[in-house]
Design a protein around this motif. Structure first.
Motif, mmCIF file in Angstrom:
data_model
loop_
_atom_site.group_PDB
_atom_site.id
_atom_site.type_symbol
_atom_site.label_atom_id
_atom_site.label_comp_id
_atom_site.label_asym_id
_atom_site.label_seq_id
_atom_site.Cartn_x
_atom_site.Cartn_y
_atom_site.Cartn_z
ATOM 1 N N LEU A 238 -5.178 -18.160 4.536
ATOM 2 C CA LEU A 238 -5.232 -18.859 6.018
ATOM 3 C C LEU A 238 -4.084 -18.180 6.897
ATOM 4 C CD1 LEU A 238 -6.632 -22.342 5.665
ATOM 5 C CD2 LEU A 238 -7.522 -20.248 6.054
ATOM 6 N N GLU A 239 -2.935 -18.057 6.356
ATOM 7 C CA GLU A 239 -1.783 -17.722 7.029
ATOM 8 C C GLU A 239 -1.983 -16.113 7.790
ATOM 9 O OE1 GLU A 239 0.646 -19.205 8.292
ATOM 10 O OE2 GLU A 239 0.690 -20.941 7.037
ATOM 11 N N ALA A 240 -2.200 -15.303 6.750
ATOM 12 C CA ALA A 240 -2.737 -13.910 7.240
ATOM 13 C C ALA A 240 -3.795 -14.052 8.491
ATOM 14 C CB ALA A 240 -3.109 -13.097 6.104
ATOM 15 N N LEU A 241 -5.014 -14.814 8.344
ATOM 16 C CA LEU A 241 -6.101 -14.900 8.891
ATOM 17 C C LEU A 241 -5.471 -15.564 10.486
ATOM 18 C CD1 LEU A 241 -8.984 -16.312 6.726
ATOM 19 C CD2 LEU A 241 -8.450 -13.969 7.603
ATOM 20 N N PHE A 242 -4.606 -16.431 10.637
ATOM 21 C CA PHE A 242 -4.083 -17.178 11.713
ATOM 22 C C PHE A 242 -3.255 -16.125 12.484
ATOM 23 C CE2 PHE A 242 -4.160 -21.423 9.719
ATOM 24 C CZ PHE A 242 -5.365 -21.877 9.862
ATOM 25 N N SER A 243 -2.480 -15.424 11.641
ATOM 26 C CA SER A 243 -1.752 -14.193 12.234
ATOM 27 C C SER A 243 -2.680 -13.135 13.047
ATOM 28 C CB SER A 243 -0.777 -13.650 11.270
ATOM 29 O OG SER A 243 0.175 -14.505 10.869
ATOM 30 N N SER A 244 -3.711 -12.930 12.115
ATOM 31 C CA SER A 244 -4.690 -11.658 12.760
ATOM 32 C C SER A 244 -5.288 -12.298 13.973
ATOM 33 C CB SER A 244 -5.630 -11.601 11.738
ATOM 34 O OG SER A 244 -6.693 -10.460 12.180
ATOM 35 N N LEU A 245 -5.586 -13.671 14.182
ATOM 36 C CA LEU A 245 -6.268 -14.026 15.134
ATOM 37 C C LEU A 245 -5.394 -14.167 16.414
ATOM 38 C CD1 LEU A 245 -8.578 -17.046 13.689
ATOM 39 C CD2 LEU A 245 -9.545 -14.625 14.639
ATOM 40 N N ASP A 246 -4.232 -14.361 16.141
ATOM 41 C CA ASP A 246 -3.104 -14.444 17.073
ATOM 42 C C ASP A 246 -2.915 -13.202 17.817
ATOM 43 O OD1 ASP A 246 -2.853 -17.197 16.694
ATOM 44 O OD2 ASP A 246 -1.260 -17.032 15.452
ATOM 45 N N LYS A 247 -2.775 -12.096 16.902
ATOM 46 C CA LYS A 247 -2.559 -11.012 17.579
ATOM 47 C C LYS A 247 -3.727 -10.263 18.147
ATOM 48 C CE LYS A 247 -1.719 -6.216 15.678
ATOM 49 N NZ LYS A 247 -1.507 -5.535 14.324
ATOM 50 N N ILE A 248 -4.952 -10.756 17.748
ATOM 51 C CA ILE A 248 -6.227 -10.254 18.615
ATOM 52 C C ILE A 248 -6.025 -10.866 19.937
ATOM 53 C CG2 ILE A 248 -8.591 -10.192 18.536
ATOM 54 C CD1 ILE A 248 -8.522 -10.366 15.618
ATOM 55 N N VAL A 249 -5.870 -12.191 19.863
ATOM 56 C CA VAL A 249 -5.945 -12.798 21.410
ATOM 57 C C VAL A 249 -4.562 -12.441 21.999
ATOM 58 C CG1 VAL A 249 -5.219 -15.192 22.461
ATOM 59 C CG2 VAL A 249 -6.536 -14.917 20.370
ATOM 60 N N GLU A 250 -3.553 -11.971 21.483
ATOM 61 C CA GLU A 250 -2.407 -11.236 22.357
ATOM 62 C C GLU A 250 -2.685 -10.117 22.732
ATOM 63 O OE1 GLU A 250 0.414 -12.484 23.659
ATOM 64 O OE2 GLU A 250 0.125 -14.579 22.545
ATOM 65 N N GLU A 251 -3.667 -9.153 22.190
ATOM 66 C CA GLU A 251 -3.978 -7.888 22.553
ATOM 67 C C GLU A 251 -5.142 -8.140 23.644
ATOM 68 O OE1 GLU A 251 -5.253 -5.972 19.201
ATOM 69 O OE2 GLU A 251 -3.204 -5.460 18.384
ATOM 70 N N PRO B 4 8.219 -21.137 27.279
ATOM 71 C CA PRO B 4 7.805 -20.841 26.023
ATOM 72 C C PRO B 4 6.447 -20.266 25.560
ATOM 73 C CG PRO B 4 8.020 -23.224 26.528
ATOM 74 C CD PRO B 4 8.559 -22.395 27.640
ATOM 75 N N ALA B 5 6.622 -19.804 24.754
ATOM 76 C CA ALA B 5 5.105 -19.152 24.199
ATOM 77 C C ALA B 5 4.281 -20.052 23.783
ATOM 78 C CB ALA B 5 5.201 -17.963 23.219
ATOM 79 N N ALA B 6 2.830 -19.807 23.683
ATOM 80 C CA ALA B 6 1.948 -20.886 23.072
ATOM 81 C C ALA B 6 2.028 -20.904 21.820
ATOM 82 C CB ALA B 6 0.456 -20.541 23.612
ATOM 83 N N PRO B 7 2.037 -22.076 21.032
ATOM 84 C CA PRO B 7 2.216 -21.945 19.442
ATOM 85 C C PRO B 7 0.879 -21.220 18.824
ATOM 86 C CG PRO B 7 1.309 -24.166 20.421
ATOM 87 C CD PRO B 7 1.518 -23.410 21.414
ATOM 88 N N GLY B 8 1.084 -20.654 18.022
ATOM 89 C CA GLY B 8 0.194 -19.953 16.994
ATOM 90 C C GLY B 8 -0.737 -20.616 16.265
ATOM 91 N N ARG B 9 -1.892 -20.311 15.831
ATOM 92 C CA ARG B 9 -2.811 -21.006 15.171
ATOM 93 C C ARG B 9 -2.156 -21.570 13.715
ATOM 94 N NH1 ARG B 9 -5.333 -17.700 18.271
ATOM 95 N NH2 ARG B 9 -7.289 -18.335 18.918
ATOM 96 N N GLY B 10 -1.262 -20.864 13.361
ATOM 97 C CA GLY B 10 -0.469 -21.465 11.969
ATOM 98 C C GLY B 10 0.153 -22.794 12.420
ATOM 99 N N GLN B 11 1.015 -22.767 13.341
ATOM 100 C CA GLN B 11 1.739 -23.853 13.727
ATOM 101 C C GLN B 11 0.725 -25.262 14.359
ATOM 102 O OE1 GLN B 11 4.106 -22.236 17.109
ATOM 103 N NE2 GLN B 11 5.486 -21.483 15.542
ATOM 104 N N LEU B 12 -0.393 -24.757 14.927
ATOM 105 C CA LEU B 12 -1.358 -25.857 15.607
ATOM 106 C C LEU B 12 -1.836 -26.593 14.008
ATOM 107 C CD1 LEU B 12 -3.213 -23.829 18.246
ATOM 108 C CD2 LEU B 12 -1.496 -25.859 18.267
ATOM 109 N N PHE B 13 -2.256 -25.680 13.000
ATOM 110 C CA PHE B 13 -3.024 -26.072 12.040
ATOM 111 C C PHE B 13 -1.759 -27.164 11.399
ATOM 112 C CE2 PHE B 13 -3.692 -25.904 7.201
ATOM 113 C CZ PHE B 13 -4.973 -26.302 7.157
ATOM 114 N N ALA B 14 -0.486 -26.563 11.104
ATOM 115 C CA ALA B 14 0.450 -27.508 10.679
ATOM 116 C C ALA B 14 0.817 -28.841 11.213
ATOM 117 C CB ALA B 14 1.881 -26.683 10.614
ATOM 118 N N ALA B 15 0.581 -28.431 12.697
ATOM 119 C CA ALA B 15 0.740 -29.940 13.444
ATOM 120 C C ALA B 15 -0.423 -30.813 13.461
ATOM 121 C CB ALA B 15 0.809 -29.376 14.927
ATOM 122 N N VAL B 16 -1.838 -30.355 12.969
ATOM 123 C CA VAL B 16 -2.773 -31.005 12.781
ATOM 124 C C VAL B 16 -2.674 -31.913 11.306
ATOM 125 C CG1 VAL B 16 -5.408 -30.893 12.205
ATOM 126 C CG2 VAL B 16 -4.460 -29.797 14.169
#
Length: 208
Positions: free
Chosen positions: A104-117, A32-44
């Motif tokens: 924050l959702e857009a920022l989390f998605s943007s950070l996840d995209k940067i990390v993946e790239e 399974p892929a690592a959880p995104g920052r949005g999911q981590l934030f929700a878990a926190v």
């Protein structure tokens, strides 16, 4: 025959290793892929709410309202459950408002995209010189110099404005002093005229 047996055993081992390697690759691909920052934030947030509920246990609630609990234990439990539910809903609502205001959702998605790239990139994403201190200075110094020039401009404008205000205050003080002097002169003149009038009246009142 011994050589054939050895060769056959080697082929079986190679085949087994290939099968194990293939299973390992499939397992890695199926991981399974690592959880995104949005999911981590929700878990926190969920963990925080759980810790909050655990910190304010039902027993503590009962200790605060023990007399009421003795009379109505079921109602006390119902009130506690409603209080916890409303508290969690209120906190989630506040956090959701913060997420929407900060996008924050857009920022989390943007950070996840940067990390993946960046995973497929072997070289650093941004290191013109290779020395972090120099790279930061080259990026920050122009901005700081521009900001300093802006602050100096604002400071100069404020100093000129304060200078004009000070001159206006001094001019007002001079005008007040002139008015006070004018009032004093007119008062003295009026007193002199009044004295002459009184002397003139006394002259007419003297007996002939």
């Amino acid at each position: 025959m011994a050589e054939a047996a050895v060769r056959g055993g080697a082929e079986e081992e190679e085949k087994k290793e290939e099968e194990e390697g293939g299973d390992g690759g499939e397992a890695a691909a199926a991981a399974p892929a690592a959880p995104g920052r949005g999911q981590l934030f929700a878990a926190v947030v969920d963990t925080f709410l759980e810790k909050l509920v655990a910190a304010g246990s039902y027993q503590r609630f009962v200790n605060c309202y023990r007399h009421f609990y003795r009379l109505q234990p079921e109602l006390t439990r119902s009130i506690y459950d409603q209080f916890i539910s409303q508290l969690q809903a209120s906190i989630k609502e506040e956090i959701q408002e913060v997420k929407e205001e900060g996008n924050l959702e857009a920022l989390f998605s943007s950070l996840d995209k940067i990390v993946e790239e960046a995973k497929e990139q072997e070289e650093p994403a941004w290191r013109p010189s290779g020395i972090p201190e120099e790279d930061v200075c080259s990026a920050m110094v122009p901005y700081l110099l521009k900001h300093r020039a802006y602050l100096r401009k604002v400071l100069k404008e404020k100093e000129e404005e304060n200078k004009k205000l000070a001159e206006s205050v001094l001019a007002g003080r001079d005008r007040i002093a002139e008015l006070q002097q004018l009032i004093q002169d007119r008062k003295q003149a009026w007193q002199a005229i009044s004295k002459e009038q009184r002397e003139l009246i006394m002259t007419f009142k003297e007996p002939q």
